[in-house]
Design a protein around this motif. Structure first.
Motif, PDB file in Angstrom:
ATOM      1  N   ALA A  70     -17.203   4.101  -8.115  1.00 23.23           N
ATOM      2  CA  ALA A  70     -17.241   5.155  -7.087  1.00 23.23           C
ATOM      3  C   ALA A  70     -15.957   5.177  -6.271  1.00 23.23           C
ATOM      4  N   PHE A  71     -15.451   3.998  -5.883  1.00 25.16           N
ATOM      5  CA  PHE A  71     -14.238   3.967  -5.074  1.00 25.16           C
ATOM      6  C   PHE A  71     -13.045   4.527  -5.836  1.00 25.16           C
ATOM      7  N   GLU A  72     -12.903   4.153  -7.098  1.00 23.42           N
ATOM      8  CA  GLU A  72     -11.742   4.596  -7.880  1.00 23.42           C
ATOM      9  C   GLU A  72     -11.717   6.114  -8.045  1.00 23.42           C
ATOM     10  N   VAL A  73     -12.881   6.705  -8.318  1.00 26.59           N
ATOM     11  CA  VAL A  73     -12.926   8.163  -8.471  1.00 26.59           C
ATOM     12  C   VAL A  73     -12.648   8.847  -7.130  1.00 26.59           C
ATOM     13  N   ALA A  74     -13.224   8.323  -6.045  1.00 26.46           N
ATOM     14  CA  ALA A  74     -12.995   8.912  -4.723  1.00 26.46           C
ATOM     15  C   ALA A  74     -11.529   8.793  -4.322  1.00 26.46           C
ATOM     16  N   LEU A 126      -8.571   5.689 -12.670  1.00 24.10           N
ATOM     17  CA  LEU A 126      -9.764   6.030 -13.450  1.00 24.10           C
ATOM     18  C   LEU A 126     -10.021   5.070 -14.600  1.00 24.10           C
ATOM     19  N   VAL A 127      -9.132   4.092 -14.799  1.00 23.65           N
ATOM     20  CA  VAL A 127      -9.345   3.151 -15.897  1.00 23.65           C
ATOM     21  C   VAL A 127     -10.614   2.326 -15.681  1.00 23.65           C
ATOM     22  N   VAL A 128     -11.008   2.121 -14.427  1.00 19.10           N
ATOM     23  CA  VAL A 128     -12.221   1.321 -14.164  1.00 19.10           C
ATOM     24  C   VAL A 128     -13.473   2.044 -14.640  1.00 19.10           C
ATOM     25  N   PRO A 129     -13.749   3.286 -14.198  1.00 22.34           N
ATOM     26  CA  PRO A 129     -14.931   3.965 -14.758  1.00 22.34           C
ATOM     27  C   PRO A 129     -14.810   4.226 -16.257  1.00 22.34           C
ATOM     28  N   GLY A 142     -18.531  16.566  -2.765  1.00 16.62           N
ATOM     29  CA  GLY A 142     -18.691  15.717  -1.584  1.00 16.62           C
ATOM     30  C   GLY A 142     -19.675  14.584  -1.757  1.00 16.62           C
ATOM     31  N   ASN A 143     -20.122  14.341  -2.993  1.00 14.71           N
ATOM     32  CA  ASN A 143     -21.074  13.253  -3.248  1.00 14.71           C
ATOM     33  C   ASN A 143     -20.330  12.022  -3.755  1.00 14.71           C
ATOM     34  N   ILE A 144     -20.521  10.889  -3.091  1.00 19.84           N
ATOM     35  CA  ILE A 144     -19.896   9.641  -3.527  1.00 19.84           C
ATOM     36  C   ILE A 144     -20.817   8.998  -4.558  1.00 19.84           C
ATOM     37  N   VAL A 145     -20.433   9.028  -5.817  1.00 17.36           N
ATOM     38  CA  VAL A 145     -21.286   8.539  -6.897  1.00 17.36           C
ATOM     39  C   VAL A 145     -20.497   7.603  -7.804  1.00 17.36           C
ATOM     40  N   GLY A 146     -21.245   6.778  -8.527  1.00 14.63           N
ATOM     41  CA  GLY A 146     -20.678   5.913  -9.548  1.00 14.63           C
ATOM     42  C   GLY A 146     -21.349   6.179 -10.875  1.00 14.63           C
ATOM     43  N   LEU A 147     -21.141   5.272 -11.825  1.00 19.03           N
ATOM     44  CA  LEU A 147     -21.630   5.468 -13.187  1.00 19.03           C
ATOM     45  C   LEU A 147     -22.877   4.637 -13.444  1.00 19.03           C
ATOM     46  N   ASN A 148     -23.898   5.295 -13.959  1.00 14.91           N
ATOM     47  CA  ASN A 148     -25.080   4.596 -14.464  1.00 14.91           C
ATOM     48  C   ASN A 148     -24.805   4.201 -15.912  1.00 14.91           C
TER      49      ASN A 148
END
Length: 503
Positions: free
Chosen positions: A384-388, A417-420, A445-451
């Motif tokens: 989430a942090f890397e994409v944001a 973006l290499v992390v996600p 505006g949604n702070i999301v990560g990867l499932n």
């Protein structure tokens, strides 16, 4: 392993290779790696582990992705110095964004145990299978909280990590006390005792003949009576020390069912062991110095250097002391202590590989909990942090940069973006679909990560996925520095050649 920087004939460090290059591999391969680029990256991974205790793999793949993004622009004729300038601008902006993005956690005198468990679980699940990681989460958090004092610096050396090649990995447990890697040396001493007074001392309870050998002294006798008198005189001092210990035992254990345990850093000879065994005292000799320090913290009392200072107040306490034998090795467990400020994580496993893997994961988990307590902040995980940060650099920072340095900022943003991407690859997902879905959510505006199970965006805060703030900050600081040095290597070499030219 190396990176293709400006030389197209050099080897390429791809992400799959980088993923396997953790801190242990970096330390082991540092002497074997010949390529100077790979040596720099290995040393950066080691420095990352020394400073923050985690994030070594992320550091390696981030540096590799920075070089990969740079290669696109260098092939089109851009000078590396322009990219380096953009990297520096992007690094400062990302660190500022990290300060805003982090989630403060107030620890105080009563730390939030659930937050600590979430951070430890996030770290351990990247290194072990899920069931074992969840079990070790409680062990790691309870171990750190056992030694934690709000007014003092946290010393992880007070958490002893021991291993036994026995049973299975799920039998790993936390001992709120101490595990000594030796047992008693007398056959008549108890192998299990409850309600024990613990005497921690560093007193010689053995007769040392070396003293007489060093000064070339000799004793002569003419009959058996003289010999017996001489032997008694030689042992008088040692026996007097033993008698004082026995007197203290009789004083504190008379009229109750309590037991008495002596743990000595120096030696105890067979006659002294026999005297102690007759008095019902369990005695352990030649304990390691680090264990003596932990004993006082775990059981209380004082570490004595002389039997002249023996008082009941100098004794510690343990509810249970017992001996465990595996093959020819003996272990002594000191458990059920009153106010433990030292503990032992006992790792078990069927083979050396499993034990080493768990031990590395436990060390990283301990550092993750320690970092959270010291930082008093966490960062949303699952990419989430890397994409944001990438969206922030592209949508806001890039517009404020003049000239071609914008391309350096863009390369830095794409490298984040290499992390996600790596998370998606490890989960068998399509990286392009994942990145597009994450970007779309962040644009709304949604702070999301990867499932990692479904590939859908998730809210890391709701799922309890948190990373260490200090680890992220160190990765952002160190990655661009190494990448900039590698990109500037041609300039350094060219400058050296010009200096050698005669005027």
């Amino acid at each position: 392993m190396s990176l293709r920087v400006l030389n197209p004939n050099a080897e390429v460090l791809n992400k799959s290779a980088a993923l396997h290059m953790n801190i242990n591999a970096a330390k082991g391969l540092q002497d074997q790696i010949q390529n100077p680029t790979a040596i720099m990256i290995a040393r950066t991974a080691i420095a990352q582990d020394d400073i923050s205790g985690d994030g070594t793999t992320s550091t390696v793949i981030f540096i590799g992705e920075l070089m990969k993004q740079s290669e696109r622009y260098i092939d089109e004729g851009m000078h590396p110095r322009v990219l380096v300038d953009g990297f520096e601008i992007a690094k400062r902006a990302t660190l500022q964004f990290l300060e805003k993005f982090k989630t403060p956690v107030v620890m105080g005198n009563e730390p939030d145990k659930e937050i600590l468990k979430m951070v430890a679980r996030t770290t351990l699940r990247t290194k072990l299978y899920e069931a074992l990681a969840d079990q070790l989460t409680d062990i790691v958090v309870n171990g750190v909280l056992c030694i934690w004092k709000p007014e003092e610096a946290l010393d992880l050396f007070m958490v002893e990590i021991m291993h036994m090649r026995q049973k299975f990995d799920v039998d790993t447990r936390l001992v709120e006390g101490l595990v000594l890697d030796h047992g008693s040396r007398h056959p008549d001493m108890k192998r299990r005792a409850e309600n024990c007074h613990i005497l921690t001392c560093n007193v010689s309870l053995e007769y040392d003949k070396r003293l007489y050998n060093e000064i070339n002294a000799g004793f002569f006798y003419s009959n058996a009576e003289q010999r017996e008198a001489m032997v008694a005189a030689e042992r008088q001092q040692v026996d007097e020390r033993v008698r004082k210990i026995i007197e203290l035992k009789n004083k504190v254990c008379s009229g109750n069912d309590n037991n008495f345990v002596v743990i000595n850093q120096k030696g105890i000879d067979p006659p002294s062991l026999d005297l102690l065994a007759r008095a019902g005292i369990i005695a352990l000799r030649r304990a390691k110095r680090r264990n003596m320090e932990r004993l006082v913290l775990a059981c209380g009392g004082e570490a004595l250097n002389s039997v002249d200072d023996l008082t009941p107040d100098s004794l510690g306490w343990a509810g249970l002391v017992y001996e465990h034998i595996i093959g020819e090795e003996k272990y002594t467990f000191v458990e059920n202590v009153k106010n433990p400020h030292s503990c032992t994580i006992l790792i078990k496993g069927p083979n050396d590989h499993t034990i080493a893997q768990i031990k590395d994961a436990v060390r990283d988990g301990l550092r993750a909990v320690k970092n959270t307590l010291e930082d008093e902040a966490v960062v949303l995980g699952a990419g989430a942090f890397e994409v944001a940060a990438r969206q922030y650099l592209v949508n806001e920072v890039k517009k404020t940069v003049q000239g071609r340095a914008q391309l350096g900022v863009e390369a830095f943003a794409d490298a984040l973006l290499v992390v996600p991407k790596t998370l998606a690859e490890n989960s068998g997902l399509d990286t392009q679909d994942v990145i597009i879905a994450l970007k779309s959510e962040h644009d709304r505006g949604n702070i999301v990560g990867l499932n990692q199970h479904s590939g859908d965006p998730i809210d890391p805060q709701m799922e309890g996925i948190f990373d260490n703030y200090s680890v992220k900050r160190q990765i952002i600081n160190s990655g661009p520095v190494i990448a900039s040095q590698l990109l500037s290597v041609d300039e350094v070499i060219r400058a050296g050649r010009n200096m050698r030219k005669p005027n």
